[in-house]
Design a protein around this motif. Structure first.
Motif, PDB file in Angstrom:
ATOM      1  N   GLY A  99      11.301 -11.440 143.170  1.00  7.11           N
ATOM      2  CA  GLY A  99      11.043 -10.020 142.970  1.00  7.11           C
ATOM      3  C   GLY A  99      11.458  -9.503 141.609  1.00  7.11           C
ATOM      4  O   GLY A  99      11.427  -8.305 141.367  1.00  7.11           O
ATOM      5  N   ALA A 100      11.855 -10.401 140.714  1.00  9.54           N
ATOM      6  CA  ALA A 100      12.364  -9.959 139.422  1.00  9.54           C
ATOM      7  C   ALA A 100      11.239  -9.434 138.530  1.00  9.54           C
ATOM      8  O   ALA A 100      10.087  -9.854 138.619  1.00  9.54           O
ATOM      9  CB  ALA A 100      13.070 -11.116 138.718  1.00  9.54           C
ATOM     10  N   ALA A 101      11.591  -8.506 137.659  1.00 10.17           N
ATOM     11  CA  ALA A 101      10.627  -7.976 136.697  1.00 10.17           C
ATOM     12  C   ALA A 101      10.310  -9.052 135.650  1.00 10.17           C
ATOM     13  O   ALA A 101      11.069 -10.002 135.454  1.00 10.17           O
ATOM     14  CB  ALA A 101      11.210  -6.741 136.026  1.00 10.17           C
ATOM     15  N   GLU A 102       9.153  -8.876 134.994  1.00  9.74           N
ATOM     16  CA  GLU A 102       8.791  -9.777 133.904  1.00  9.74           C
ATOM     17  C   GLU A 102       9.889  -9.772 132.854  1.00  9.74           C
ATOM     18  O   GLU A 102      10.416  -8.717 132.485  1.00  9.74           O
ATOM     19  CB  GLU A 102       7.482  -9.291 133.281  1.00  9.74           C
ATOM     20  CG  GLU A 102       7.049 -10.037 132.038  1.00  9.74           C
ATOM     21  CD  GLU A 102       6.379 -11.359 132.376  1.00  9.74           C
ATOM     22  OE1 GLU A 102       7.101 -12.271 132.802  1.00  9.74           O
ATOM     23  OE2 GLU A 102       5.153 -11.459 132.214  1.00  9.74           O
ATOM     24  N   ALA A 103      10.282 -10.962 132.400  1.00 12.42           N
ATOM     25  CA  ALA A 103      11.319 -11.083 131.374  1.00 12.42           C
ATOM     26  C   ALA A 103      10.696 -11.789 130.175  1.00 12.42           C
ATOM     27  O   ALA A 103      10.254 -12.938 130.277  1.00 12.42           O
ATOM     28  CB  ALA A 103      12.513 -11.860 131.901  1.00 12.42           C
ATOM     29  N   ILE A 104      10.628 -11.100 129.036  1.00  9.37           N
ATOM     30  CA  ILE A 104       9.885 -11.608 127.883  1.00  9.37           C
ATOM     31  C   ILE A 104      10.770 -11.624 126.646  1.00  9.37           C
ATOM     32  O   ILE A 104      11.592 -10.738 126.425  1.00  9.37           O
ATOM     33  CB  ILE A 104       8.618 -10.757 127.639  1.00  9.37           C
ATOM     34  CG1 ILE A 104       7.771 -11.362 126.520  1.00  9.37           C
ATOM     35  CG2 ILE A 104       8.970  -9.302 127.361  1.00  9.37           C
ATOM     36  CD1 ILE A 104       6.396 -10.724 126.402  1.00  9.37           C
ATOM     37  N   VAL A 105      10.576 -12.672 125.828  1.00 10.30           N
ATOM     38  CA  VAL A 105      11.269 -12.791 124.550  1.00 10.30           C
ATOM     39  C   VAL A 105      10.260 -12.488 123.441  1.00 10.30           C
ATOM     40  O   VAL A 105       9.184 -13.105 123.387  1.00 10.30           O
ATOM     41  CB  VAL A 105      11.853 -14.201 124.348  1.00 10.30           C
ATOM     42  CG1 VAL A 105      12.544 -14.308 122.995  1.00 10.30           C
ATOM     43  CG2 VAL A 105      12.831 -14.534 125.467  1.00 10.30           C
ATOM     44  N   LEU A 106      10.608 -11.529 122.596  1.00 11.85           N
ATOM     45  CA  LEU A 106       9.757 -11.216 121.444  1.00 11.85           C
ATOM     46  C   LEU A 106      10.334 -11.919 120.221  1.00 11.85           C
ATOM     47  O   LEU A 106      11.392 -11.552 119.716  1.00 11.85           O
ATOM     48  CB  LEU A 106       9.706  -9.703 121.220  1.00 11.85           C
ATOM     49  CG  LEU A 106       9.147  -8.874 122.391  1.00 11.85           C
ATOM     50  CD1 LEU A 106       9.167  -7.386 122.039  1.00 11.85           C
ATOM     51  CD2 LEU A 106       7.735  -9.331 122.751  1.00 11.85           C
ATOM     52  N   VAL A 107       9.647 -12.959 119.785  1.00  8.63           N
ATOM     53  CA  VAL A 107      10.099 -13.776 118.658  1.00  8.63           C
ATOM     54  C   VAL A 107       9.441 -13.237 117.395  1.00  8.63           C
ATOM     55  O   VAL A 107       8.220 -13.317 117.231  1.00  8.63           O
ATOM     56  CB  VAL A 107       9.728 -15.255 118.865  1.00  8.63           C
ATOM     57  CG1 VAL A 107      10.270 -16.090 117.711  1.00  8.63           C
ATOM     58  CG2 VAL A 107      10.270 -15.758 120.202  1.00  8.63           C
ATOM     59  N   HIS A 108      10.246 -12.664 116.511  1.00  7.40           N
ATOM     60  CA  HIS A 108       9.675 -11.962 115.366  1.00  7.40           C
ATOM     61  C   HIS A 108      10.011 -12.676 114.047  1.00  7.40           C
ATOM     62  O   HIS A 108      11.022 -13.379 113.926  1.00  7.40           O
ATOM     63  CB  HIS A 108      10.196 -10.519 115.324  1.00  7.40           C
ATOM     64  CG  HIS A 108      11.700 -10.443 115.198  1.00  7.40           C
ATOM     65  ND1 HIS A 108      12.357 -10.411 113.983  1.00  7.40           N
ATOM     66  CD2 HIS A 108      12.661 -10.369 116.155  1.00  7.40           C
ATOM     67  CE1 HIS A 108      13.659 -10.337 114.191  1.00  7.40           C
ATOM     68  NE2 HIS A 108      13.869 -10.298 115.496  1.00  7.40           N
ATOM     69  N   ASP A 109       9.143 -12.446 113.075  1.00  5.82           N
ATOM     70  CA  ASP A 109       9.405 -12.940 111.722  1.00  5.82           C
ATOM     71  C   ASP A 109      10.492 -12.087 111.078  1.00  5.82           C
ATOM     72  O   ASP A 109      10.746 -10.947 111.480  1.00  5.82           O
ATOM     73  CB  ASP A 109       8.125 -12.878 110.889  1.00  5.82           C
ATOM     74  CG  ASP A 109       7.069 -13.852 111.406  1.00  5.82           C
ATOM     75  OD1 ASP A 109       7.467 -14.886 111.984  1.00  5.82           O
ATOM     76  OD2 ASP A 109       5.873 -13.557 111.248  1.00  5.82           O
ATOM     77  N   ARG A 110      11.092 -12.631 110.014  1.00  6.89           N
ATOM     78  CA  ARG A 110      12.181 -11.942 109.340  1.00  6.89           C
ATOM     79  C   ARG A 110      11.718 -10.622 108.716  1.00  6.89           C
ATOM     80  O   ARG A 110      12.478  -9.652 108.633  1.00  6.89           O
ATOM     81  CB  ARG A 110      12.769 -12.853 108.257  1.00  6.89           C
ATOM     82  CG  ARG A 110      13.953 -12.249 107.491  1.00  6.89           C
ATOM     83  CD  ARG A 110      14.305 -13.142 106.311  1.00  6.89           C
ATOM     84  NE  ARG A 110      14.749 -14.452 106.751  1.00  6.89           N
ATOM     85  CZ  ARG A 110      16.018 -14.763 107.024  1.00  6.89           C
ATOM     86  NH1 ARG A 110      16.965 -13.849 106.912  1.00  6.89           N
ATOM     87  NH2 ARG A 110      16.335 -15.989 107.404  1.00  6.89           N
ATOM     88  N   ASP A 111      10.456 -10.564 108.274  1.00 11.36           N
ATOM     89  CA  ASP A 111      10.001  -9.399 107.527  1.00 11.36           C
ATOM     90  C   ASP A 111       9.436  -8.274 108.392  1.00 11.36           C
ATOM     91  O   ASP A 111       8.925  -7.282 107.876  1.00 11.36           O
ATOM     92  CB  ASP A 111       8.932  -9.817 106.500  1.00 11.36           C
ATOM     93  CG  ASP A 111       7.710 -10.453 107.158  1.00 11.36           C
ATOM     94  OD1 ASP A 111       7.764 -10.714 108.392  1.00 11.36           O
ATOM     95  OD2 ASP A 111       6.711 -10.687 106.456  1.00 11.36           O
ATOM     96  N   VAL A 112       9.518  -8.410 109.722  1.00 13.12           N
ATOM     97  CA  VAL A 112       9.010  -7.334 110.588  1.00 13.12           C
ATOM     98  C   VAL A 112       9.979  -6.155 110.525  1.00 13.12           C
ATOM     99  O   VAL A 112      11.176  -6.311 110.769  1.00 13.12           O
ATOM    100  CB  VAL A 112       8.869  -7.814 112.049  1.00 13.12           C
ATOM    101  CG1 VAL A 112       8.365  -6.661 112.931  1.00 13.12           C
ATOM    102  CG2 VAL A 112       7.916  -8.998 112.123  1.00 13.12           C
ATOM    103  N   PRO A 113       9.506  -4.960 110.174  1.00 18.88           N
ATOM    104  CA  PRO A 113      10.390  -3.800 110.085  1.00 18.88           C
ATOM    105  C   PRO A 113      11.121  -3.523 111.406  1.00 18.88           C
ATOM    106  O   PRO A 113      10.547  -3.672 112.494  1.00 18.88           O
ATOM    107  CB  PRO A 113       9.432  -2.653 109.729  1.00 18.88           C
ATOM    108  CG  PRO A 113       8.254  -3.324 109.096  1.00 18.88           C
ATOM    109  CD  PRO A 113       8.112  -4.634 109.791  1.00 18.88           C
ATOM    110  N   MET A 114      12.350  -3.120 111.277  1.00 17.06           N
ATOM    111  CA  MET A 114      13.177  -2.894 112.466  1.00 17.06           C
ATOM    112  C   MET A 114      12.573  -1.845 113.375  1.00 17.06           C
ATOM    113  O   MET A 114      12.581  -1.975 114.600  1.00 17.06           O
ATOM    114  CB  MET A 114      14.592  -2.486 112.043  1.00 17.06           C
ATOM    115  CG  MET A 114      15.545  -2.239 113.210  1.00 17.06           C
ATOM    116  SD  MET A 114      17.241  -1.908 112.677  1.00 17.06           S
ATOM    117  CE  MET A 114      16.995  -0.384 111.761  1.00 17.06           C
TER     118      MET A 114
END
Length: 418
Positions: A344-359
């Motif tokens: 029953g757990a909610a979707e758990a996702i990792v967003l893997v970003h590049d270094r230059d993606v603005p905060m």
């Protein structure tokens, strides 16, 4: 005492959530008590051997002179201690708040306790207990409610097939008196009988003789242990109980046990009643006054919990006796048997970003996923992505997406973590 990594902690919390939900469904309400109690209360002679395992807290402001004056008396140096179970605190809680509680009070306590054990597999100095107790009901209904709620919680955890061994301390005392053991001998005899599963009948008889216990009583007990017993199966009820006890068992005790069985059977519809009468079940706590029980499961040889009736304890704090009975699940044992799946757990996702993606883009993107009900972790891309994703999967994450600069929620390709 142990640390728990995120995956272990998450699994423990999932199991606790199921137990809490099932207990609440059966009409129990959760309370909380302090982790410390007064030294005198913890050492009042009602906690059995657990009193010897209590962690005591030194009084504040002690100096060398005070330590010398104590002359080895720990009670002169301590005024508090860590709780070694949840029953003694509950008795004090009820005595303190009785006017604010219903006539029959059904309590949940789920919390850590501490004992100065010798650490070994399955035995810790800090561990969680999951207790339900009913205070104010002397009838067999209270025991039946506890048994049904406990078995329901175990079933909900995917551990169907559990059963409850049941006995009555009054029946034990009657049986020992019938054999001829004196009142002074019986506490020591019970300690020996409690080892029956480990050393067998021969070992029990030998230990009783070594203790210098009355020879005639030991002979009578040995004859009872060696009596011929038919192998036919009796369902839990009066016949099973009387067959397991010496002839002439008190009607009041048998009727109380039968009443528990009938009530539990009514809740099981057409399923078998998971109760087994065990005339040699002892349980070591000194405060038990009547029914006692232990939770068993065919997957393991040891008990997964236990409890019993302790009608005399609250009276020590309140000045008048109040009937009480409780059942505790051994959480540290049962959590190891439960599947780690969390359907029953909610979707758990990792967003893997590049270094230059603005905060601000990352935080805004994360907020969109969270608003949709997902659990989200931000991770900066590493040269080797495999260890990062493996760690995320071990922490319970189920998907990932790579996030370049300028990405939007709709442009992301979400991939499953194996």
């Amino acid at each position: 005492m142990r640390d728990f990594l995120p995956a272990d902690k998450a699994r423990r919390e999932r199991v606790l959530a199921v137990i809490r939900e099932r207990y609440r469904a059966h009409g129990f309400d959760e309370i909380e008590t302090p982790v410390v109690e007064e030294y005198a209360r913890l050492h009042a002679g009602i906690g059995g051997d657990n009193e010897k395992l209590a962690f005591n807290i030194l009084k504040r402001g002690l100096d060398a002179e005070a330590v010398r004056a104590a002359a080895g008396d720990p009670s002169a140096l301590t005024d508090l201690g860590l709780r070694y179970d949840l029953t003694v605190p509950l008795a004090r809680f009820y005595a303190t708040h009785r006017a604010e509680l219903p006539t029959v009070f059904r309590a949940i306590q789920i919390a850590p306790v501490w004992r100065a054990e010798r650490p070994q597999k399955g035995r810790y100095r800090q561990f969680v207990q999951c207790d339900i107790d009913i205070i104010g009901d002397a009838s067999a209904r209270a025991e039946a409610e506890l048994v049904v709620a406990t078995l329901d919680a175990v079933d909900a955890l995917g551990l169907e097939g559990g059963s409850v061994r049941i006995n009555d301390r009054r029946a034990l005392d009657w049986m020992l008196e019938r054999f001829g053991f004196s009142a002074d001998e019986r506490p020591g005899v019970l300690i020996t009988i409690d080892k029956l599963d480990k050393i067998g009948p021969e070992g029990i008889v030998a230990e009783l003789r070594d203790r210098g216990t009355g020879a005639d009583a030991v002979d009578a007990f040995e004859a009872f242990l060696r009596r011929p017993v038919t192998l036919e199966h009796h369902p839990f009820g009066e016949r099973q109980i009387r067959t397991a006890l010496p002839e002439g068992a008190p009607d009041e005790i048998v009727a109380h046990l039968v009443g528990i069985g009938e009530a539990v059977a009514a809740s099981r519809s057409e399923r078998d009643v998971p109760l087994v009468f065990d005339p040699f079940l002892v349980r070591g706590m000194g405060y038990y006054t009547g029914t006692i029980f232990e939770l068993a499961h065919p997957s393991v040889s040891y008990s997964l919990g236990g409890g019993g009736r302790y009608d005399g304890m609250i009276g020590r704090f309140l000045g008048q006796d109040v009937p009480a009975v409780g059942f505790s699940i051994g959480f540290e044992r049962i959590v190891e048997l439960v599947s780690t799946a969390d359907e029953g757990a909610a979707e758990a996702i990792v967003l893997v970003h590049d270094r230059d993606v603005p905060m601000h883009e990352l935080v805004a993107l994360k907020a969109q996923f969270v608003a949709e009900g997902s659990r989200v972790r931000l991770e900066q891309r590493t040269k080797n992505l495999k260890p990062l994703l493996e760690r995320a999967a071990s922490d319970g994450y189920t998907a990932f997406a790579t996030v370049p600069a300028g990405a939007t929620r709709d442009s992301l390709e979400i991939k499953r973590l194996s």
